[in-house]
Scaffold this active site. Structure first.
Site: not given
Ligand code: TXD
Length: 314
Positions: A12, A14-15, A83, A121, A176
Protein backbone atom coordinates in the site's frame (compact mmCIF):
# COMPACT_ATOMS: atom_id res chain seq x y z
CA UNK A 1 28.88 -4.60 -2.46
CA UNK A 2 26.82 -7.75 -3.08
CA UNK A 3 23.16 -6.95 -3.38
CA UNK A 4 20.72 -8.11 -0.70
CA UNK A 5 17.10 -9.06 -0.97
CA UNK A 6 14.20 -7.27 0.67
CA UNK A 7 10.59 -8.39 0.69
CA UNK A 8 7.80 -5.99 1.56
CA UNK A 9 4.51 -7.50 2.64
CA UNK A 10 1.67 -5.08 2.00
CA UNK A 11 2.30 -2.86 -1.01
CA UNK A 12 0.00 0.00 0.00
CA UNK A 13 1.12 3.56 0.60
CA UNK A 14 3.96 2.86 3.01
CA UNK A 15 5.02 -0.47 1.47
CA UNK A 16 5.18 0.68 -2.13
CA UNK A 17 6.88 3.97 -1.28
CA UNK A 18 9.44 2.10 0.84
CA UNK A 19 10.08 -0.22 -2.12
CA UNK A 20 10.76 2.82 -4.25
CA UNK A 21 13.17 4.39 -1.73
CA UNK A 22 14.99 1.07 -1.31
CA UNK A 23 15.26 0.73 -5.11
CA UNK A 24 16.87 4.16 -5.31
CA UNK A 25 19.55 3.04 -2.84
CA UNK A 26 20.49 0.17 -5.24
CA UNK A 27 21.34 -2.10 -2.33
CA UNK A 28 18.75 -4.83 -2.72
CA UNK A 29 16.49 -6.72 -5.06
CA UNK A 30 12.89 -6.22 -4.02
CA UNK A 31 9.77 -8.36 -3.79
CA UNK A 32 6.37 -6.90 -2.97
CA UNK A 33 3.57 -9.16 -1.75
CA UNK A 34 -0.05 -8.10 -1.29
CA UNK A 35 -3.46 -9.72 -1.18
CA UNK A 36 -4.69 -7.41 -3.93
CA UNK A 37 -4.14 -9.31 -7.17
CA UNK A 38 -2.22 -7.54 -9.92
CA UNK A 39 -1.46 -4.41 -7.90
CA UNK A 40 2.06 -5.44 -6.90
CA UNK A 41 2.89 -6.60 -10.43
CA UNK A 42 1.70 -3.24 -11.77
CA UNK A 43 3.71 -1.25 -9.23
CA UNK A 44 6.83 -3.38 -9.80
CA UNK A 45 6.64 -2.83 -13.52
CA UNK A 46 6.03 0.88 -13.10
CA UNK A 47 9.09 1.19 -10.79
CA UNK A 48 11.20 -0.70 -13.33
CA UNK A 49 10.09 1.62 -16.12
CA UNK A 50 11.51 4.51 -14.08
CA UNK A 51 14.80 2.64 -13.48
CA UNK A 52 16.69 3.79 -16.59
CA UNK A 53 16.11 7.42 -15.58
CA UNK A 54 16.52 6.99 -11.84
CA UNK A 55 19.52 4.72 -12.40
CA UNK A 56 18.55 1.71 -10.37
CA UNK A 57 18.94 -1.63 -12.07
CA UNK A 58 17.72 -3.86 -9.27
CA UNK A 59 15.16 -6.60 -9.72
CA UNK A 60 11.66 -5.68 -8.53
CA UNK A 61 8.93 -8.30 -8.51
CA UNK A 62 5.37 -8.31 -7.30
CA UNK A 63 2.93 -11.08 -6.47
CA UNK A 64 0.88 -12.81 -3.85
CA UNK A 65 2.82 -16.06 -3.66
CA UNK A 66 5.06 -16.17 -0.58
CA UNK A 67 7.57 -18.51 -2.22
CA UNK A 68 8.84 -15.28 -3.87
CA UNK A 69 10.30 -14.10 -0.54
CA UNK A 70 12.70 -17.02 -0.23
CA UNK A 71 16.24 -16.02 0.81
CA UNK A 72 15.23 -12.51 1.85
CA UNK A 73 17.69 -10.73 4.12
CA UNK A 74 14.98 -8.40 5.36
CA UNK A 75 11.20 -8.70 5.35
CA UNK A 76 9.12 -5.60 6.06
CA UNK A 77 5.53 -6.03 7.28
CA UNK A 78 3.35 -3.10 6.23
CA UNK A 79 0.21 -5.18 5.71
CA UNK A 80 -2.79 -4.04 7.65
CA UNK A 81 -6.10 -2.31 7.58
CA UNK A 82 -6.74 1.26 8.63
CA UNK A 83 -9.40 1.88 11.25
CA UNK A 84 -12.85 2.01 9.63
CA UNK A 85 -15.94 3.84 10.91
CA UNK A 86 -17.50 1.90 13.77
CA UNK A 87 -14.27 0.05 14.61
CA UNK A 88 -12.73 0.69 17.97
CA UNK A 89 -9.03 0.35 18.79
CA UNK A 90 -9.54 -3.21 19.94
CA UNK A 91 -11.30 -4.20 16.69
CA UNK A 92 -8.35 -2.83 14.73
CA UNK A 93 -5.91 -4.61 16.99
CA UNK A 94 -7.62 -7.94 16.37
CA UNK A 95 -7.91 -7.48 12.60
CA UNK A 96 -4.28 -6.43 12.18
CA UNK A 97 -3.04 -9.06 14.63
CA UNK A 98 -4.70 -11.70 12.44
CA UNK A 99 -3.05 -10.24 9.34
CA UNK A 100 0.39 -9.93 10.94
CA UNK A 101 0.10 -13.45 12.34
CA UNK A 102 -0.64 -14.99 8.94
CA UNK A 103 2.12 -12.93 7.30
CA UNK A 104 4.58 -13.97 10.02
CA UNK A 105 3.83 -17.66 9.52
CA UNK A 106 4.78 -17.29 5.88
CA UNK A 107 7.95 -15.40 6.77
CA UNK A 108 9.00 -18.18 9.15
CA UNK A 109 8.32 -20.75 6.43
CA UNK A 110 9.93 -19.07 3.44
CA UNK A 111 12.51 -16.64 4.87
CA UNK A 112 13.66 -18.20 8.15
CA UNK A 113 16.95 -16.25 8.19
CA UNK A 114 15.46 -12.82 7.58
CA UNK A 115 15.41 -9.82 9.86
CA UNK A 116 11.79 -8.68 10.23
CA UNK A 117 10.88 -5.00 10.37
CA UNK A 118 7.32 -4.48 11.57
CA UNK A 119 5.48 -1.31 10.50
CA UNK A 120 1.79 -2.19 10.89
CA UNK A 121 -0.15 -0.56 13.71
CA UNK A 122 -0.56 -0.70 16.63
CA UNK A 123 3.18 -0.96 16.12
CA UNK A 124 4.59 -2.17 19.42
CA UNK A 125 1.85 -4.77 19.84
CA UNK A 126 2.26 -6.02 16.27
CA UNK A 127 5.97 -6.55 17.02
CA UNK A 128 4.88 -9.01 19.71
CA UNK A 129 2.68 -10.85 17.20
CA UNK A 130 5.53 -11.14 14.68
CA UNK A 131 8.06 -12.13 17.37
CA UNK A 132 5.89 -14.86 18.87
CA UNK A 133 4.62 -16.20 15.55
CA UNK A 134 7.96 -16.37 13.73
CA UNK A 135 9.83 -17.67 16.77
CA UNK A 136 12.85 -15.69 15.50
CA UNK A 137 15.65 -14.55 17.80
CA UNK A 138 15.01 -11.25 19.60
CA UNK A 139 17.68 -9.50 17.52
CA UNK A 140 15.81 -10.34 14.32
CA UNK A 141 12.42 -8.77 15.00
CA UNK A 142 12.13 -5.02 15.38
CA UNK A 143 9.66 -2.26 14.74
CA UNK A 144 9.82 1.02 12.84
CA UNK A 145 8.58 4.04 14.77
CA UNK A 146 11.39 5.81 16.61
CA UNK A 147 13.24 6.75 13.42
CA UNK A 148 10.06 8.31 12.07
CA UNK A 149 9.24 10.17 15.27
CA UNK A 150 12.87 11.36 15.47
CA UNK A 151 12.99 12.59 11.90
CA UNK A 152 9.87 14.67 12.57
CA UNK A 153 11.56 16.15 15.64
CA UNK A 154 14.72 16.79 13.57
CA UNK A 155 12.70 18.67 10.98
CA UNK A 156 10.98 20.85 13.59
CA UNK A 157 14.35 21.73 15.17
CA UNK A 158 15.96 22.54 11.81
CA UNK A 159 12.99 24.67 10.86
CA UNK A 160 13.12 26.57 14.15
CA UNK A 161 16.88 27.20 14.01
CA UNK A 162 17.00 27.60 10.22
CA UNK A 163 19.92 25.20 10.15
CA UNK A 164 20.83 22.31 7.86
CA UNK A 165 18.53 19.31 8.31
CA UNK A 166 21.50 16.96 8.26
CA UNK A 167 23.15 18.67 11.25
CA UNK A 168 20.22 17.78 13.52
CA UNK A 169 20.02 14.46 15.32
CA UNK A 170 17.14 13.57 17.59
CA UNK A 171 16.17 10.82 19.97
CA UNK A 172 12.57 9.74 20.58
CA UNK A 173 11.98 6.69 22.77
CA UNK A 174 8.94 4.79 23.95
CA UNK A 175 5.89 3.32 22.28
CA UNK A 176 4.56 4.66 18.99
CA UNK A 177 1.69 6.65 20.45
CA UNK A 178 0.79 9.84 22.26
CA UNK A 179 3.04 8.80 25.11
CA UNK A 180 6.23 8.59 23.05
CA UNK A 181 9.21 10.20 24.76
CA UNK A 182 11.11 12.85 22.76
CA UNK A 183 14.41 13.56 24.56
CA UNK A 184 15.60 17.18 24.12
CA UNK A 185 18.80 16.48 26.11
CA UNK A 186 19.80 13.90 23.50
CA UNK A 187 18.69 16.01 20.53
CA UNK A 188 21.60 17.93 19.09
CA UNK A 189 22.71 20.27 16.33
CA UNK A 190 26.26 19.42 15.31
CA UNK A 191 26.74 17.93 18.76
CA UNK A 192 25.20 20.83 20.73
CA UNK A 193 22.12 19.81 22.76
CA UNK A 194 19.07 21.86 21.76
CA UNK A 195 18.60 22.61 25.46
CA UNK A 196 21.62 24.95 25.01
CA UNK A 197 20.19 26.53 21.87
CA UNK A 198 16.47 27.03 22.42
CA UNK A 199 14.10 28.25 25.13
CA UNK A 200 12.28 25.55 27.09
CA UNK A 201 8.88 26.85 25.95
CA UNK A 202 9.95 26.49 22.28
CA UNK A 203 11.27 22.99 22.89
CA UNK A 204 8.06 22.00 24.68
CA UNK A 205 6.03 23.04 21.65
CA UNK A 206 8.24 20.98 19.34
CA UNK A 207 8.00 17.98 21.64
CA UNK A 208 4.22 18.26 21.56
CA UNK A 209 4.15 18.62 17.77
CA UNK A 210 6.39 15.57 17.44
CA UNK A 211 4.02 13.53 19.60
CA UNK A 212 1.13 14.60 17.39
CA UNK A 213 3.09 14.44 14.11
CA UNK A 214 1.09 11.55 12.68
CA UNK A 215 -2.26 12.99 13.76
CA UNK A 216 -1.43 16.37 12.17
CA UNK A 217 -1.05 14.64 8.81
CA UNK A 218 -4.16 12.49 9.25
CA UNK A 219 -6.14 15.66 10.00
CA UNK A 220 -5.05 17.15 6.66
CA UNK A 221 -5.43 13.96 4.64
CA UNK A 222 -8.78 12.97 6.15
CA UNK A 223 -8.41 9.43 4.76
CA UNK A 224 -5.22 7.44 5.25
CA UNK A 225 -2.08 8.40 7.11
CA UNK A 226 1.47 9.59 6.46
CA UNK A 227 3.64 7.51 4.17
CA UNK A 228 6.60 9.39 2.69
CA UNK A 229 8.46 9.87 5.98
CA UNK A 230 7.41 6.42 7.27
CA UNK A 231 8.66 4.83 4.03
CA UNK A 232 11.94 6.77 4.21
CA UNK A 233 12.34 5.51 7.78
CA UNK A 234 11.82 1.92 6.63
CA UNK A 235 14.41 2.40 3.87
CA UNK A 236 16.97 3.69 6.41
CA UNK A 237 16.46 0.60 8.56
CA UNK A 238 16.64 -1.75 5.57
CA UNK A 239 19.87 -0.13 4.43
CA UNK A 240 21.40 -0.34 7.92
CA UNK A 241 20.80 -4.10 7.95
CA UNK A 242 21.66 -4.93 4.34
CA UNK A 243 24.78 -2.74 4.24
CA UNK A 244 25.72 -3.57 7.86
CA UNK A 245 25.97 0.14 8.68
CA UNK A 246 25.78 -0.23 12.50
CA UNK A 247 23.42 2.75 12.49
CA UNK A 248 22.47 4.07 15.93
CA UNK A 249 18.76 4.85 15.89
CA UNK A 250 15.68 4.33 18.02
CA UNK A 251 13.71 1.22 17.05
CA UNK A 252 11.09 -0.88 18.79
CA UNK A 253 12.92 -3.89 20.15
CA UNK A 254 12.34 -6.55 22.76
CA UNK A 255 13.63 -5.52 26.16
CA UNK A 256 14.70 -8.07 28.74
CA UNK A 257 15.50 -5.84 31.67
CA UNK A 258 17.10 -2.91 29.84
CA UNK A 259 15.70 0.38 31.17
CA UNK A 260 14.10 -1.73 33.92
CA UNK A 261 11.55 -3.05 31.39
CA UNK A 262 10.95 -6.78 30.96
CA UNK A 263 9.59 -8.73 28.00
CA UNK A 264 8.20 -5.82 26.05
CA UNK A 265 8.75 -4.26 22.63
CA UNK A 266 9.35 -0.55 23.00
CA UNK A 267 11.43 2.10 21.26
CA UNK A 268 15.02 2.46 22.53
CA UNK A 269 18.31 3.35 20.81
CA UNK A 270 19.91 0.38 19.09
CA UNK A 271 22.83 -0.39 16.81
CA UNK A 272 21.39 -1.76 13.59
CA UNK A 273 23.51 -3.99 11.42
CA UNK A 274 23.62 -7.25 9.49
CA UNK A 275 22.51 -9.18 12.56
CA UNK A 276 19.51 -6.94 13.19
CA UNK A 277 19.57 -5.37 16.65
CA UNK A 278 23.27 -5.74 17.42
CA UNK A 279 23.25 -3.78 20.65
CA UNK A 280 20.75 -1.95 22.83
CA UNK A 281 22.11 1.36 24.10
CA UNK A 282 21.06 2.26 27.63
CA UNK A 283 21.02 6.01 28.05
CA UNK A 284 21.49 7.53 31.46
CA UNK A 285 17.99 8.99 31.78
CA UNK A 286 16.94 11.53 34.37
CA UNK A 287 14.03 10.63 36.65
CA UNK A 288 11.44 12.55 34.65
CA UNK A 289 12.58 10.98 31.36
CA UNK A 290 12.56 7.51 32.91
CA UNK A 291 9.08 8.10 34.37
CA UNK A 292 7.80 9.04 30.91
CA UNK A 293 9.36 5.91 29.40
CA UNK A 294 7.77 3.72 32.08
CA UNK A 295 4.39 5.34 31.45
CA UNK A 296 4.72 4.74 27.73
CA UNK A 297 5.74 1.13 28.44
CA UNK A 298 2.64 0.68 30.60
CA UNK A 299 0.44 1.80 27.71
CA UNK A 300 2.14 -0.71 25.38
CA UNK A 301 1.81 -3.45 27.99
CA UNK A 302 -1.93 -2.75 28.19
CA UNK A 303 -2.13 -3.34 24.42
CA UNK A 304 -0.23 -6.61 24.74
CA UNK A 305 -2.60 -7.72 27.52
CA UNK A 306 -5.55 -6.89 25.24
CA UNK A 307 -3.89 -9.00 22.59
CA UNK A 308 -3.48 -11.89 25.01
CA UNK A 309 -7.10 -11.63 26.10
CA UNK A 310 -8.63 -11.68 22.65
CA UNK A 311 -6.16 -13.55 20.60
CA UNK A 312 -4.01 -16.57 21.22
CA UNK A 313 -0.99 -16.07 19.04
CA UNK A 314 0.47 -19.56 19.00
O1 TXD B 1 5.38 4.49 12.33
C1 TXD B 1 4.74 3.56 11.95
N1 TXD B 1 5.02 2.34 12.39
C2 TXD B 1 3.64 3.72 10.98
C3 TXD B 1 2.67 2.65 10.86
C4 TXD B 1 3.64 4.79 10.06
C5 TXD B 1 2.73 4.83 9.04
C6 TXD B 1 1.76 3.77 8.82
N2 TXD B 1 1.67 2.83 9.88
C7 TXD B 1 0.86 1.62 9.69
O2 TXD B 1 1.38 0.86 8.61
C8 TXD B 1 -0.59 1.87 9.31
O3 TXD B 1 -1.37 2.19 10.44
C9 TXD B 1 -0.95 0.51 8.73
O4 TXD B 1 -1.21 -0.43 9.77
C10 TXD B 1 0.33 0.09 8.01
C11 TXD B 1 0.30 0.34 6.51
O5 TXD B 1 -0.04 1.70 6.25
P1 TXD B 1 -0.39 2.18 4.77
O6 TXD B 1 -0.67 3.63 4.83
O7 TXD B 1 0.61 1.67 3.81
O8 TXD B 1 -1.77 1.39 4.53
P2 TXD B 1 -2.40 0.93 3.13
O9 TXD B 1 -2.07 1.91 2.05
O10 TXD B 1 -3.84 0.64 3.44
O11 TXD B 1 -1.64 -0.44 2.79
C12 TXD B 1 -1.84 -1.62 3.49
C13 TXD B 1 -1.70 -2.75 2.48
C14 TXD B 1 -2.81 -2.77 1.41
O12 TXD B 1 -2.25 -2.76 0.10
C15 TXD B 1 -3.53 -4.09 1.69
O13 TXD B 1 -4.05 -4.71 0.49
C16 TXD B 1 -2.41 -4.92 2.29
O14 TXD B 1 -1.74 -4.00 3.17
N3 TXD B 1 -2.85 -6.09 3.04
C17 TXD B 1 -2.19 -7.26 3.00
N4 TXD B 1 -1.07 -7.62 2.35
C18 TXD B 1 -0.65 -8.90 2.50
N5 TXD B 1 -1.28 -9.80 3.29
C19 TXD B 1 -2.39 -9.46 3.97
N6 TXD B 1 -3.01 -10.37 4.75
C20 TXD B 1 -2.90 -8.14 3.84
N7 TXD B 1 -3.97 -7.49 4.34
C21 TXD B 1 -3.93 -6.23 3.86
Amino acid sequence: MPRGKVSIIGAGNVGATAAYYVAEKVIADIVMIDVVEGMTQAKALDFLHAGPMRRYDVSIRGGSDYSEIIDSDVVVITAGLPRKPGMDRMDLLKVNADIVKSVSKNIAKYAPNATVIVVSNPLDVMCHVAFRTTGFAVQRVLGMAGILDSTRFRYFVAQELRCAFADVHAMVLGGHGDQMVPLPRFTTVAGIPITDLLEKSVIDKMVDRTRKGGAEIVAHLKTGSAYYAPAASVAEMVEAVIADHKTLAPCACYLRGEYGIENLFIGVPVLLGRNGVERIIELDLEKEEMDQLKESANAVRKGVEDLDTFFTVR
